[in-house]
Structure formats: C-alpha cells, structure tokens
Design an enzyme around this catalytic site. Structure first.
Site, PDB file in Angstrom:
ATOM      1  NE  ARG A   1       5.441 -18.110  10.652  1.00 11.15           N
ATOM      2  CZ  ARG A   1       6.347 -18.094   9.667  1.00 11.15           C
ATOM      3  NH1 ARG A   1       5.952 -18.128   8.408  1.00 11.15           N
ATOM      4  NH2 ARG A   1       7.635 -18.044   9.930  1.00 11.15           N
TER       5      ARG A   1
ATOM      6  CG  ASP B   1      12.197 -18.454   3.307  1.00 14.71           C
ATOM      7  OD1 ASP B   1      11.119 -19.001   3.589  1.00 14.71           O
ATOM      8  OD2 ASP B   1      13.279 -19.014   3.437  1.00 14.71           O
TER       9      ASP B   1
ATOM     10  CG  LEU C   1       6.908 -18.077  -3.770  1.00 13.78           C
ATOM     11  CD1 LEU C   1       5.874 -18.709  -2.845  1.00 13.78           C
ATOM     12  CD2 LEU C   1       6.238 -17.516  -5.016  1.00 13.78           C
TER      13      LEU C   1
ATOM     14  CB  CYS D   1      -1.143 -36.148  -9.585  1.00 17.97           C
ATOM     15  SG  CYS D   1       0.652 -36.336  -9.674  1.00 17.97           S
TER      16      CYS D   1
ATOM     17  CB  CYS E   1       8.483 -38.441   0.198  1.00 20.56           C
ATOM     18  SG  CYS E   1       9.313 -37.894   1.719  1.00 20.56           S
TER      19      CYS E   1
ATOM     20  CB  SER F   1      14.502 -29.918   3.114  1.00 20.91           C
ATOM     21  OG  SER F   1      14.595 -30.121   1.724  1.00 20.91           O
TER      22      SER F   1
END
Length: 376
Positions: A62, A137, A172, A194, A201, A219
């Site tokens: 990666r 992904d 993506l 911000c 959360c 998730s």
C-alpha cells in the site's frame, strides 16, 4: 511533443470516464507516494485495524503505487457521486426502523463501478497499446490518499475523502496504467477549524483529527466484527444496523453535493427505512433474497440479525419482544446472545427472569451464558 500527447490522452480519459457515468476524474503520477503511508503504519501499530488482518498483511504494497505494480506510470482516480436526496440522519429518530448506510441501500458499488472501470481501461488500452489494471476498494491501494494526490479532494478529519464538489459522498475507483498521462495538482485540506464529523460520532471513534480507531467505529462493528457487539457500543449504536453515516452526513461540504443522478445509485425504497419487526423475521433464505446484489449480503444472516437485535433492544418497542424471544432460541449463538441482550432491555426484571428460567438451563455456549449474566 511528449507533454502534448500526455495532455491529449488525459483529455480522452476524462471524456470517456464522464460518458461512463463518473462524476470526478483526475490523474496522479505513479511515481509519487501517497502522503498517508506514515499514518497507516501508526494505525496498524496501535492495533486500530481490529480484526482486519489483511490490512497489516498488505501494508507494504500500500505504501507506494509501484510497490503494487512496478511498471505503473499513471494512476487515474475516479469518483462517482452517491449523495443522498434526504438527510440520512433523520431515521435515527425512528427507533422502530433500521438505519442502513446510504452506500448499501442498492447494488454493491464494487459491482457498479468495477464494470465501468473495465470499460474505461479497455478504451485506454485500445488507444495506447499500454497495460492497465483496475481496482475498487478490495485491493491494497491507498485510494483516498491517491485521490488527494490526483486532486479529487482531501482526507478530512473523519479520514474519508472530502470533495469541494461532492462533499463526503464519492465512491472511488482507480485505473493503474503504464501509459503516461498529464497529472493533476494535489488538493489542499479545506477542513479548517471545523470539528463537525468528530463531534457527531456516537462511539468516539476518532482519537484525534485525521485518526480513526476502527474498533470503535459502528461501520466496523456492524460489518467487519464477527463476534458479539462489545457492550459499551450497543446503546450508542441506536438503530444503525449496517454501517454509519454520521460523520459523513455532518460534513459542511455536503451542501455542494447533489443527490446521485443515476437510478443505479438511488436507494431502494424497501431499504430506506425498513421496519425492525420485518427484519427480525428473516431466515437465511429470506435474508439472501432481500439483499441479493447488495453489499449487506456479505456479512451473512447471523451477523445481520445480531445487529438488528441490538437495534431492537434500543427501540423501546414492546411489539418486538416476541420475535426477540424466538431468536433467543436461534441455532446461532451469536444471534441468541444478542437476543438475550435485547430482551434484557425490553422487559422488566420479572418477565426477563421468567424467560431465563426456561431457556438458560439448555444453553451450552459460554458467550450466551455471559449475556444472561449481564443484565444490569
């Protein structure tokens, strides 16, 4: 001349990509390493990936596009808008309904995007004679950092990509190629002071801005986690049964995003706000039929029902007691344990103890026994 050819090829790619339904197209040089490789190493070292062992196993590949494919010269990053037409947080107030993450309310986006990436890659290969590879992904590609390098957006404080045109709502995908295309300029961070995504959360999954602990993320807990939902996160889960949109939906940049234009990305009506009562009745065949072609199908019926039972326990709905009672005798220990917790929340002590007296003596699973012990 070489630069002019790269520019023309870049224009060709953008034209073809938009014809295929991609909303955002940009190019990064494969020679540039993504900017978040160091952060990934810290994330893994701290164990914040939880049970996602594949992230650790593929970390080396990666770090740089050429570690994945040494011959690559350009990376085409593509985005598809899936912005919802309504506020996805409104359903959180309807505790008898299930909240399914916006991205999972229709076809699996991997399938939608990969087919189009292959078409684009085929056109590029036919025009140039160069090699191509497509990724969505599941491969060891740092898509969000690469998207930033290509100029599609930046990684916000919630670690997701933020676009000035589409907010936090972009799927993506990428096309790696040996062709040389004119690269775009990287995008800069526009989050400023911000904190909306961090503050909203429900499980405090962000140790700091631009950092996430997946082990605390709803998730991860509802999708990747194969065991019982840890007790400290059950009440904060509310009625979120697959994924969580809170940090995405809170992003102020969403005001520039429009709802997804194509029917293939529109939410199925039956998945916008399905009643918990109906979902609790699903057996394996019913689950597979309802979620055919959906990413939800990948977690399997037992994990899904586990999630729905947590939502049932948070609902305060007495009408859900009977299905929860039946599921306390389910074949799957994961389901039985979640059903016991739901009943402990929906029933008074006398009614709960009556069910325990009948069911607990035949329980052989240690984790389910722990749930019987856990009523507070």
């Amino acid at each position: 001349m070489k630069s002019a050819q790269a520019d023309r090829l870049r224009a060709f790619v953008e034209k073809e990509a938009r014809a295929l339904g991609f909303d955002a197209v940009a190019v990064a040089s494969a020679e540039r390493a993504p900017s978040r490789a160091v952060e990934l190493g810290h994330f893994l070292k701290e164990g914040r990936h939880g049970s996602m062992q594949w992230m650790e196993e593929t970390a080396d590949r990666r770090a740089h596009p050429r570690d994945l494919w040494p011959q690559a010269r350009s990376v085409i990053m593509l985005g598809m808008n899936y912005g919802p037409d309504e506020n996805p947080l409104e359903i959180l107030e309807r505790r008898d309904r299930a909240a399914i993450s916006v991205y999972a309310r229709n076809r699996d986006y991997h399938d939608v995007i990969k087919g189009r990436l292959k078409q684009l890659a085929g056109k590029l290969a036919a025009r140039t004679g160069e090699d191509v590879k497509v990724f969505v992904d599941t491969a060891p590609v740092m898509e969000k950092p690469l998207a930033r390098e290509a100029g599609l957006g930046w990684q916000g404080k919630h670690t997701n990509l933020v676009s000035r045109e589409y907010g936090s709502w972009l799927f993506l995908g990428s096309v790696f190629t040996t062709a040389e295309l004119a690269p775009d300029a990287p995008e800069h961070d526009h989050c400023g002071s911000c904190r909306a995504c961090l503050d909203i959360c429900p499980t405090r999954a962000f140790p700091a801005p631009y950092q996430i602990d997946a082990r605390r993320c709803i998730s991860y807990l509802t999708i990747e986690n194969k065991g019982p939902i840890p007790r400290e996160f059950r009440v904060p889960m509310g009625n979120r049964i697959y994924g969580c949109d809170d940090c995405l939906a809170a992003c102020p940049w969403n005001k520039f995003a429009q709802g997804a234009a194509e029917a293939k990305l529109q939410a199925r009506e039956d998945l916008k706000e399905p009643p918990l009562s109906a979902l609790l009745e699903l057996d394996d065949a019913g689950f597979r039929a309802l979620f055919s072609g959906s990413p939800v199908k990948r977690i399997g019926r037992d994990r899904f029902i586990r999630n729905v039972l947590i939502a049932a326990g948070n609902s305060g709905e007495a009408s859900l007691v009977d299905p929860c009672r039946r599921l306390a005798e389910d074949d799957a220990p994961l389901v039985r344990g979640a059903a016991v917790w739901a009943l402990s929340r929906l029933l008074d002590d006398k009614a709960f103890r009556a069910i325990e007296t009948r069911l607990r003596p035949q329980e052989t699973d240690a984790q389910v026994q722990t749930e019987w012990d856990g009523r507070s």
